[in-house]
Scaffold this motif. Sequence first.
Motif, mmCIF file in Angstrom:
data_model
loop_
_atom_site.group_PDB
_atom_site.id
_atom_site.type_symbol
_atom_site.label_atom_id
_atom_site.label_comp_id
_atom_site.label_asym_id
_atom_site.label_seq_id
_atom_site.Cartn_x
_atom_site.Cartn_y
_atom_site.Cartn_z
ATOM 1 N N PRO A 13 -12.432 -65.721 90.953
ATOM 2 C CA PRO A 13 -11.987 -66.203 92.274
ATOM 3 C C PRO A 13 -10.509 -66.571 92.332
ATOM 4 O O PRO A 13 -9.874 -66.412 93.379
ATOM 5 C CB PRO A 13 -12.877 -67.418 92.559
ATOM 6 N N THR A 14 -9.943 -67.037 91.226
ATOM 7 C CA THR A 14 -8.511 -67.356 91.216
ATOM 8 C C THR A 14 -7.693 -66.093 91.411
ATOM 9 O O THR A 14 -6.723 -66.073 92.181
ATOM 10 C CB THR A 14 -8.111 -68.050 89.900
ATOM 11 N N ILE A 19 -4.419 -62.413 94.876
ATOM 12 C CA ILE A 19 -4.290 -61.172 95.655
ATOM 13 C C ILE A 19 -4.117 -61.512 97.135
ATOM 14 O O ILE A 19 -3.263 -60.941 97.821
ATOM 15 C CB ILE A 19 -5.508 -60.254 95.441
ATOM 16 N N ALA A 20 -4.923 -62.453 97.637
ATOM 17 C CA ALA A 20 -4.812 -62.847 99.044
ATOM 18 C C ALA A 20 -3.427 -63.425 99.329
ATOM 19 O O ALA A 20 -2.824 -63.129 100.371
ATOM 20 C CB ALA A 20 -5.900 -63.862 99.395
ATOM 21 N N CYS A 67 6.290 -61.361 91.912
ATOM 22 C CA CYS A 67 5.106 -60.491 91.923
ATOM 23 C C CYS A 67 4.874 -59.983 93.338
ATOM 24 O O CYS A 67 5.183 -60.662 94.321
ATOM 25 C CB CYS A 67 3.863 -61.281 91.503
ATOM 26 N N ARG A 68 4.292 -58.809 93.418
ATOM 27 C CA ARG A 68 3.876 -58.267 94.715
ATOM 28 C C ARG A 68 2.710 -57.322 94.488
ATOM 29 O O ARG A 68 2.470 -56.864 93.367
ATOM 30 C CB ARG A 68 5.022 -57.567 95.406
ATOM 31 N N LEU A 74 -4.442 -52.457 98.020
ATOM 32 C CA LEU A 74 -5.447 -52.869 99.005
ATOM 33 C C LEU A 74 -6.272 -51.685 99.488
ATOM 34 O O LEU A 74 -7.480 -51.805 99.712
ATOM 35 C CB LEU A 74 -4.789 -53.587 100.184
ATOM 36 N N GLU A 75 -5.646 -50.537 99.621
ATOM 37 C CA GLU A 75 -6.379 -49.338 100.045
ATOM 38 C C GLU A 75 -7.395 -48.931 98.984
ATOM 39 O O GLU A 75 -8.511 -48.519 99.307
ATOM 40 C CB GLU A 75 -5.420 -48.181 100.333
ATOM 41 N N GLU A 76 -7.023 -49.062 97.717
ATOM 42 C CA GLU A 76 -7.946 -48.725 96.631
ATOM 43 C C GLU A 76 -9.144 -49.676 96.613
ATOM 44 O O GLU A 76 -10.288 -49.256 96.459
ATOM 45 C CB GLU A 76 -7.221 -48.769 95.288
#
Length: 99
Positions: A13-14, A19-20, A67-68, A74-76
């Motif tokens: 979850p972290t 990612i969010a 980081c990015r 996201l598409e994957e």
Amino acid sequence: MPRPRFSRALADPTRRAIIARLATGEASVGEIAWPFAMSQPTVSHHIKVLEESGLITRRIDGTRRPCRLADGALEEIEGWLSMLRRGPEANFDRLDAVP
């Protein structure tokens, strides 16, 4: 069903929260660590797992390593989730066809 290369990364979850956060834009490790009740080395470990899975990238900006999200990450993820949804949807369709 084959497991995507990022399944381990998204199991935590972290890492999903990281990612969010990165979906809103680039951030340094310190900026990512700020809302979590954990040490910066622990957050760095999570970032390393995400980077190794190909979901995020880092660049060098002087002494910072922001980081990015990796291009297409996201598409994957969405493609994988869509594939997972097809199974239950097919089952529901079969149930709807039962008289």
